[in-house]
Scaffold this active site. Structure first.
Site, PDB file in Angstrom:
ATOM      1  N   HIS A  60       0.842  -1.206   0.000  1.00  0.00           N
ATOM      2  CA  HIS A  60       0.000   0.000   0.000  1.00  0.00           C
ATOM      3  C   HIS A  60       0.872   1.250   0.000  1.00  0.00           C
ATOM      4  O   HIS A  60       1.245   1.760   1.059  1.00  0.00           O
ATOM      5  CB  HIS A  60      -0.922  -0.005   1.221  1.00  0.00           C
ATOM      6  CG  HIS A  60      -2.029   0.996   1.124  1.00  0.00           C
ATOM      7  ND1 HIS A  60      -3.306   0.732   1.533  1.00  0.00           N
ATOM      8  CD2 HIS A  60      -2.058   2.272   0.651  1.00  0.00           C
ATOM      9  CE1 HIS A  60      -4.072   1.793   1.326  1.00  0.00           C
ATOM     10  NE2 HIS A  60      -3.330   2.743   0.791  1.00  0.00           N
ATOM     11  N   LEU A  63       2.674   6.316  -5.193  1.00  0.00           N
ATOM     12  CA  LEU A  63       3.868   6.818  -5.894  1.00  0.00           C
ATOM     13  C   LEU A  63       3.571   8.114  -6.640  1.00  0.00           C
ATOM     14  O   LEU A  63       4.484   8.748  -7.142  1.00  0.00           O
ATOM     15  CB  LEU A  63       4.410   5.754  -6.850  1.00  0.00           C
ATOM     16  CG  LEU A  63       4.905   4.463  -6.171  1.00  0.00           C
ATOM     17  CD1 LEU A  63       5.420   3.477  -7.220  1.00  0.00           C
ATOM     18  CD2 LEU A  63       5.997   4.756  -5.143  1.00  0.00           C
ATOM     19  N   ARG A  64       2.284   8.496  -6.695  1.00  0.00           N
ATOM     20  CA  ARG A  64       1.846   9.823  -7.166  1.00  0.00           C
ATOM     21  C   ARG A  64       2.036  10.075  -8.658  1.00  0.00           C
ATOM     22  O   ARG A  64       1.678  11.146  -9.134  1.00  0.00           O
ATOM     23  CB  ARG A  64       2.552  10.942  -6.397  1.00  0.00           C
ATOM     24  CG  ARG A  64       2.371  10.896  -4.892  1.00  0.00           C
ATOM     25  CD  ARG A  64       0.926  11.071  -4.495  1.00  0.00           C
ATOM     26  NE  ARG A  64       0.744  11.273  -3.062  1.00  0.00           N
ATOM     27  CZ  ARG A  64      -0.361  10.976  -2.409  1.00  0.00           C
ATOM     28  NH1 ARG A  64      -1.396  10.440  -3.039  1.00  0.00           N
ATOM     29  NH2 ARG A  64      -0.471  11.201  -1.117  1.00  0.00           N
ATOM     30  N   ASN A  94      -4.860   6.153  -7.265  1.00  0.00           N
ATOM     31  CA  ASN A  94      -5.411   7.526  -7.217  1.00  0.00           C
ATOM     32  C   ASN A  94      -4.413   8.550  -7.743  1.00  0.00           C
ATOM     33  O   ASN A  94      -4.051   9.510  -7.077  1.00  0.00           O
ATOM     34  CB  ASN A  94      -5.887   7.885  -5.807  1.00  0.00           C
ATOM     35  CG  ASN A  94      -4.792   7.800  -4.768  1.00  0.00           C
ATOM     36  OD1 ASN A  94      -3.773   7.148  -4.984  1.00  0.00           O
ATOM     37  ND2 ASN A  94      -4.981   8.463  -3.644  1.00  0.00           N
ATOM     38  N   ASP A 152      -8.755   3.158  -3.475  1.00  0.00           N
ATOM     39  CA  ASP A 152      -8.145   3.702  -2.260  1.00  0.00           C
ATOM     40  C   ASP A 152      -8.084   5.226  -2.264  1.00  0.00           C
ATOM     41  O   ASP A 152      -7.797   5.854  -3.275  1.00  0.00           O
ATOM     42  CB  ASP A 152      -6.735   3.170  -2.069  1.00  0.00           C
ATOM     43  CG  ASP A 152      -6.162   3.656  -0.757  1.00  0.00           C
ATOM     44  OD1 ASP A 152      -6.736   3.319   0.281  1.00  0.00           O
ATOM     45  OD2 ASP A 152      -5.180   4.427  -0.778  1.00  0.00           O
ATOM     46  N   HIS A 231      -5.583  -0.391   5.651  1.00  0.00           N
ATOM     47  CA  HIS A 231      -5.337   0.445   6.837  1.00  0.00           C
ATOM     48  C   HIS A 231      -6.400   0.344   7.945  1.00  0.00           C
ATOM     49  O   HIS A 231      -7.094   1.322   8.239  1.00  0.00           O
ATOM     50  CB  HIS A 231      -5.117   1.895   6.445  1.00  0.00           C
ATOM     51  CG  HIS A 231      -5.991   2.437   5.346  1.00  0.00           C
ATOM     52  ND1 HIS A 231      -7.358   2.387   5.376  1.00  0.00           N
ATOM     53  CD2 HIS A 231      -5.678   3.054   4.167  1.00  0.00           C
ATOM     54  CE1 HIS A 231      -7.849   2.954   4.291  1.00  0.00           C
ATOM     55  NE2 HIS A 231      -6.850   3.355   3.539  1.00  0.00           N
ATOM     56  N   ASP A 304       0.995   2.696   3.680  1.00  0.00           N
ATOM     57  CA  ASP A 304       0.138   3.766   3.159  1.00  0.00           C
ATOM     58  C   ASP A 304       0.967   5.035   2.924  1.00  0.00           C
ATOM     59  O   ASP A 304       0.522   6.152   3.205  1.00  0.00           O
ATOM     60  CB  ASP A 304      -1.054   4.044   4.083  1.00  0.00           C
ATOM     61  CG  ASP A 304      -2.148   4.867   3.387  1.00  0.00           C
ATOM     62  OD1 ASP A 304      -2.021   5.135   2.178  1.00  0.00           O
ATOM     63  OD2 ASP A 304      -3.128   5.225   4.057  1.00  0.00           O
ATOM     64  N   PHE A 322      -4.666  14.676   3.551  1.00  0.00           N
ATOM     65  CA  PHE A 322      -4.412  13.521   4.413  1.00  0.00           C
ATOM     66  C   PHE A 322      -3.169  12.777   3.929  1.00  0.00           C
ATOM     67  O   PHE A 322      -2.925  12.685   2.727  1.00  0.00           O
ATOM     68  CB  PHE A 322      -5.587  12.550   4.346  1.00  0.00           C
ATOM     69  CG  PHE A 322      -6.851  13.040   5.010  1.00  0.00           C
ATOM     70  CD1 PHE A 322      -6.983  12.976   6.396  1.00  0.00           C
ATOM     71  CD2 PHE A 322      -7.901  13.536   4.272  1.00  0.00           C
ATOM     72  CE1 PHE A 322      -8.154  13.398   7.023  1.00  0.00           C
ATOM     73  CE2 PHE A 322      -9.074  13.965   4.878  1.00  0.00           C
ATOM     74  CZ  PHE A 322      -9.197  13.897   6.259  1.00  0.00           C
ATOM     75  N   GLY A 323      -2.432  12.187   4.851  1.00  0.00           N
ATOM     76  CA  GLY A 323      -1.369  11.271   4.439  1.00  0.00           C
ATOM     77  C   GLY A 323      -0.028  11.605   5.036  1.00  0.00           C
ATOM     78  O   GLY A 323       0.278  12.763   5.339  1.00  0.00           O
TER      79      GLY A 323
END
Lengths: 420, 313
Positions: A60, A63-64, A94, A152, A231, A304, A322-323
């Site tokens: 999870h 890598l954007r 995503n 996700d 998660h 994550d 978030f993240g």
């Protein structure tokens, strides 16, 4: 070119016992594992007192790329993976555009090949644009290389859509990875509890996660699909999953290092590095997560890993994305929080970091058997170090662990026999 | 004595003696503003910038006058008129305001933690004039000042706060402040507007307003926002007024000399009737006057004032 790793403590979840052995690597594969191996041609690497484990698998990460290259790229993310001891990562869809079509999957795989760092296994979207309404072309995605399906970052709100997705994924023998969050109950920025009340921040109740975990295990029973809960963060979710497993439902689960380490107390001071979804929960949730890890209810530890830029995070708590980044702190946190205090044996920890996610995804990793790809992680279990985000290979420096002292560090990673 | 830190962000971490020090300093300030010529040169040459991201007449004017009575230069920046609409971040706005020469930044913002973010960013003092549902420390300080002025002490008093506790920064600052000063705080409102675990902050929760009012020495009524009805937090204003509205009959349940307060602006006929708002027990207007005195005290103390030069002439 061959390499002989001498005298390491072999932690192989597939093997029966822990033992000091040598490992011979030839042509990118494991050519031998036994005591007192000799290979006159091979370069020798002394691993005395170090743990030699299968290359770790993080199922999870974000890598954007494509679309959010300012946060992370496949190149920087996979380098961060190697620094953190991970030889394989599964990246979430995503991106922009969303990985809901074969070309995005192929693009990511191409970038991974160019980078030549950790192995990358893309996760395809469940629905088009991850909007939760129409199914993405899962068969095409699988054909292109997707190893699992998830929206996700967003839940699949519509139960009927999730049911169809599971029916379809079952046909493909693929696993659905569910981000469980009932949107109508959520909408906050931290765990709903005493701290959100004190800070005046809108809360996300534990129930928002639990309602959807319950829904999805019921749908997994209905459809027979393999379900993996991403998660897991609450005591209630652990209980629902434990009960579902006891009834034979095909459900697996992961949690993250931040969810077994930190509580909502850390949000005091409004440090946006603590803003993560699902949020950092109450102490009783952390205890339940630890119990779930120990009794096997939670199969996998995944990070994550969610990098963001400094500019995005240095804003009002409500506005921050978030993240948090996790690839380069995961092993240290697993050892400091789980192995050294005795919640997990080293073997259990390594299984949750390699064999278990590899099996769930169906990827060739998690084993040190002869003939397996020489993906190997060497861990110095007693090394003490301090988390310094500036030294991260990841573009993301957004970690709530900055300055934290950890024990246990990956010191070398091999991918197909190549050392990093 | 001095206040801890360069900022006033909330009352959670303020000690009893710090709060007492602020209230004591506000006493001579109130004397100053009761004079015909209400101006002292104490903060001449200091610059105070009010950065208001939320509409506010009362608090902004109160801070502005407090600065003027102390001879500080003060300017206002409102969220809609500023670079905010051009997409400037709070951090950049804070740096700009500091670079313009602000010694003290007063900030009002719709999001919890905004004042703390500003305070972390700049070396200027930051005063939180209300951040989301977090804290509104100057309001609580003026509430305490008003009660202390009327009752002589806060110790042992029963303070009832009635209304939408979930969204109220005033309630949170009042809970911290009054309980630190030895009062006991009760909160009451529809269960949909009582946040999870508020009792861990040191107050008692009441569902029924009659129970909350029983024997109370101070009744603080909070404004009910129409938008909360749209969010489904209560069924309607009529039902709210019937169940929680403060009228003479209900106020009669409190102690005979109970004080009625409200942070304003009030909705007559909703959270309280006009009769009680204008009644003998109401201190709503006194609160407004005291707000100026308390803010003068805070500006003065954060600007570096100390025991030696309290401006009592």
């Amino acid at each position: 070119m061959s390499l002989l790793i001498k005298n390491g403590i072999i932690i192989d979840p597939c093997a029966e016992n822990r033992a000091v052995k040598d490992i011979l690597v030839e042509n990118g594969k494991i050519a031998g594992v036994s005591e007192h191996l000799t290979a006159p041609e091979a370069e020798v690497l002394d691993a005395t007192d170090k743990l030699v484990t299968p290359g770790l698998v993080d199922m999870h990460v974000h890598l954007r790329e494509p679309g959010f290259e300012a946060k992370e790229t496949v190149q920087t993310g996979t380098l961060a993976a190697l620094k953190g001891g991970f030889t394989s990562v599964a990246c979430m869809p995503n991106t922009y555009p969303v990985a809901d079509n074969a070309s995005v999957i192929r693009y990511i795989l191409g970038r991974a090949q160019e980078a030549g760092n950790a192995k990358v296994y893309p996760v395809g979207a469940i629905t088009k644009n991850s909007e939760g309404s129409e199914l993405a072309p899962m068969a095409e995605l699988k054909e292109a290389g997707a190893v699992a399906f998830s929206d996700d970052g967003k839940p699949v709100n519509d139960a009927a859509v999730m049911r169809r997705a599971m029916e379809y994924a079952k046909m493909l023998d693929a696993v659905i990875i569910s981000h469980c969050e009932e949107s109508t109950l959520a909408g906050g920025v931290m765990h709903e509890g005493t701290i959100s009340t004190m800070l005046g921040l809108k809360g996300i109740p534990a129930a928002a996660e639990e309602v959807m975990v319950a829904r999805d295990v019921i749908l997994a029973r209905l459809t027979g699909c393999r379900l993996h809960i991403a998660h897991v963060s609450t005591a209630g979710s652990v209980q629902i999953i434990r009960e579902a497993k006891s009834r034979g439902i095909k459900v697996t689960a992961e949690t993250t290092p931040h969810h077994f380490t930190l509580t909502h107390d850390y949000v005091h001071g409004y440090d946006t590095a603590t803003k993560v979804n699902p949020p950092l929960r109450a102490p009783e949730d952390v205890e339940a997560i630890l119990a779930g890890l120990a009794d096997g209810t939670i199969d996998v530890i995944a990070t994550d890993h969610a990098p963001h830029t400094e500019e995005e995070k240095n804003v009002e708590y409500d506005l921050a994305p978030f993240g948090l980044v996790g690839l380069e702190t995961a092993v240290g946190l697993v050892w400091s929080q789980l192995v050294l205090p005795g919640f997990l044996t080293a073997e259990q920890a390594v299984a949750k970091l390699s064999l278990n996610p590899a099996r769930i995804l169906g990827v060739p990793a998690g084993s040190l058997e002869v003939g397996a790809p020489a993906d190997i992680t060497i861990i110095e279990p007693r090394q003490e170090w301090e988390v310094n985000p500036e030294s991260f290979a990841s573009k993301g420096k957004n970690t709530p662990f900055a300055g934290r002292k950890l024990t246990g560090k990956p010191v070398m990673t091999l991918v197909n026999g190549t050392r990093f | 004595m001095t206040l801890q830190g360069k900022d006033l962000l909330g009352l959670l971490h303020k000690t009893e003696s710090e709060i007492e020090y602020i209230l004591d300093t506000a006493v001579p300030m109130k004397e100053i503003i009761s004079r015909p010529l209400k101006k002292v040169p104490t903060l001449r040459g200091r610059t105070i910038v009010n950065v208001f991201y939320e509409p506010s007449t009362r608090t902004r004017t109160s801070f502005e006058l407090a600065a003027k009575y102390l001879s500080a230069d003060s300017v206002n920046i409102s969220g809609s008129a500023s670079s905010v609409v051009k997409g400037e971040s709070l951090v950049d706005t804070a740096r700009t305001v500091k670079a313009l020469g602000a010694d003290i930044i007063v900030v009002r913002h719709a999001m919890a933690g905004a004042a703390e973010l500003m305070a972390r960013t700049v070396s200027a003092s930051v005063i939180n004039a209300g951040d989301g549902a977090h804290e509104h420390p100057t309001q609580a300080l003026l509430d305490m000042f008003t009660v202390r002025e009327a009752k002589g002490t806060l110790k042992g008093l029963e303070v009832a706060i009635i209304g939408d506790i979930t969204h109220s920064r005033v309630a949170r600052s009042d809970i911290w402040g009054f309980s630190r000063m030895g009062a006991r705080v009760r909160v009451c409102g529809p269960p949909t507007m009582i946040p999870h675990g508020i009792d861990t902050m040191g107050c008692k929760i009441f569902d029924k307003v009659e129970d909350a009012l029983e024997g109370a020495d101070v009744v603080i009524v909070l404004r009910i926002q129409n938008e909360r009805q749209q969010q489904g937090l209560f069924p309607g204003l009529r039902e709210y007024a019937n169940m929680y509205g403060i009228n003479s009959k209900r106020l009669g349940l409190a102690a005979p000399d109970a004080l009625l307060m409200h942070p304003g602006p009030i909705n007559r006929g909703v959270e309280l009737t006009g009769e009680v708002a204008d009644g003998q027990q109401s201190l709503i207007e006194t609160q407004v006057t005291n707000g100026v005195a308390v803010r003068m005290a805070i500006l003065y103390l954060l600007a570096g004032g100390g025991d030696a030069n309290v401006p009592v002439d």
